[in-house]
Design an enzyme around this catalytic site. Structure first.
Site, PDB file in Angstrom:
ATOM      1  CD  GLU A  13      -1.236   3.783  10.106  1.00  0.00           C
ATOM      2  OE1 GLU A  13      -2.170   4.837  10.510  1.00  0.00           O
ATOM      3  OE2 GLU A  13      -0.439   4.082   9.320  1.00  0.00           O
ATOM      4  CG  ASP A  66       6.242   9.144   6.144  1.00  0.00           C
ATOM      5  OD1 ASP A  66       4.821   8.968   6.000  1.00  0.00           O
ATOM      6  OD2 ASP A  66       6.693   9.481   7.269  1.00  0.00           O
TER       7      ASP A  66
END
Length: 287
Positions: free
Chosen positions: A183, A92
């Site tokens: 997150e 990613d």
């Protein structure tokens, strides 16, 4: 007798002293010296690591410790990959990787082919990743399966965030489902409202693309806040723990490291394992 001469005292008229100019010669010199001192200090701070290394301030002990940490990381990465032989491997990326030379992005450790890439598209309600368009096109030209993800900001309107992602990303046949990256915990709202916002984003994006999004998060965040209430979603989990060497059966993807080296990419990059082989990965792509 002579006449005495009388001398009169002359009154001296003193002119008032002129005030020193703001930029008098002396003050100007001080300003120039100060400017160069600050400039040199800034250059020294910017190149502090290189200067420290050059002048020997950075001890051999620190250098050896850094090399050993990287060596251990490389050993773990290789061991994890060995244990997942046959699983589909991917990476990613975002603007933090700079300009990627996509034609070189092919394998990991010169052995494991890279099949897919998740690319950051948007951040919050108002920011598009600066390298998204270039990465999105580059990954396709490199014949990699690609997916786009949104970095969610808990303290911003969830529907505005979804709208930005939808405006930015056009999915085609063969692309991976959209990903919501969560997150952080909110600063000015409750966990209940956080979950409500996440659900609104997920529903808006699913309604637009006609495919259920994937949720990315850390393992602890997943266990504490998302596992039960979002159990009908598939998860991409980040866990870099040295002692974890195998993917959990409940995880769709596992981001097992953030310190891998990949051809065509400067610096380190995240690597992920899909809980299946390439054929199974193709099965979950957009039709």
């Amino acid at each position: 007798m002579r006449k005495q001469t009388v001398r009169r005292k002359t009154n001296v008229i003193r002119k008032p002293k002129k005030k020193a100019a703001v930029f008098s010669g002396k003050l100007l010199r001080y300003a120039i010296i100060t400017f160069f001192v600050v400039l040199l200090a800034g250059i020294g701070f910017h190149y502090r690591n290189g200067l420290a290394y050059y002048f020997g301030f950075k001890s051999d002990k620190i250098i050896k410790a850094e090399r050993e940490a990287q060596r251990i990381s490389d050993v773990r990465n290789y061991q994890v990959l060995e244990k997942h032989e046959g699983k589909s491997i991917g990476i990613d990326v975002s603007e933090y990787q700079g300009k990627i030379r996509w034609s070189y992005v092919d394998t990991l450790e010169k052995k494991y082919p890279l099949h897919y890439v998740f690319i950051r598209a948007t951040v919050g309600k108002d920011r598009k990743d600066r390298q998204f368009d270039r990465n999105w096109l580059g990954a396709k030209e490199n014949k990699m399966i690609r997916g786009a993800y949104h970095y969610y900001r808990p303290n911003e309107n969830s529907l505005e965030q979804a709208a930005l992602f939808i405006k930015t990303v056009t999915l085609h046949k063969g692309d991976l489902p959209p990903v919501l990256d969560i997150e952080k915990l909110p600063k000015n709202q409750s966990i209940v409202n956080l979950k409500l916002g996440l659900k609104r984003w997920l529903h808006a994006v699913e309604s637009h693309y006609g495919v259920k999004p994937i949720i990315y998060t850390g393992e602890r965040y997943y266990d504490d806040f998302l596992k039960e209430e979002f159990s009908d979603y598939l998860f991409w989990i980040a866990n870099y723990n040295f002692y974890r060497e195998e993917i959990d059966e409940d995880w769709l993807f596992w981001q097992f490291t953030e310190k891998a080296s990949v051809p065509g990419i400067k610096g380190k990059v995240d690597v992920n394992i899909y809980n299946g082989d390439l054929q199974q990965l193709q099965f979950i792509t957009v039709e």
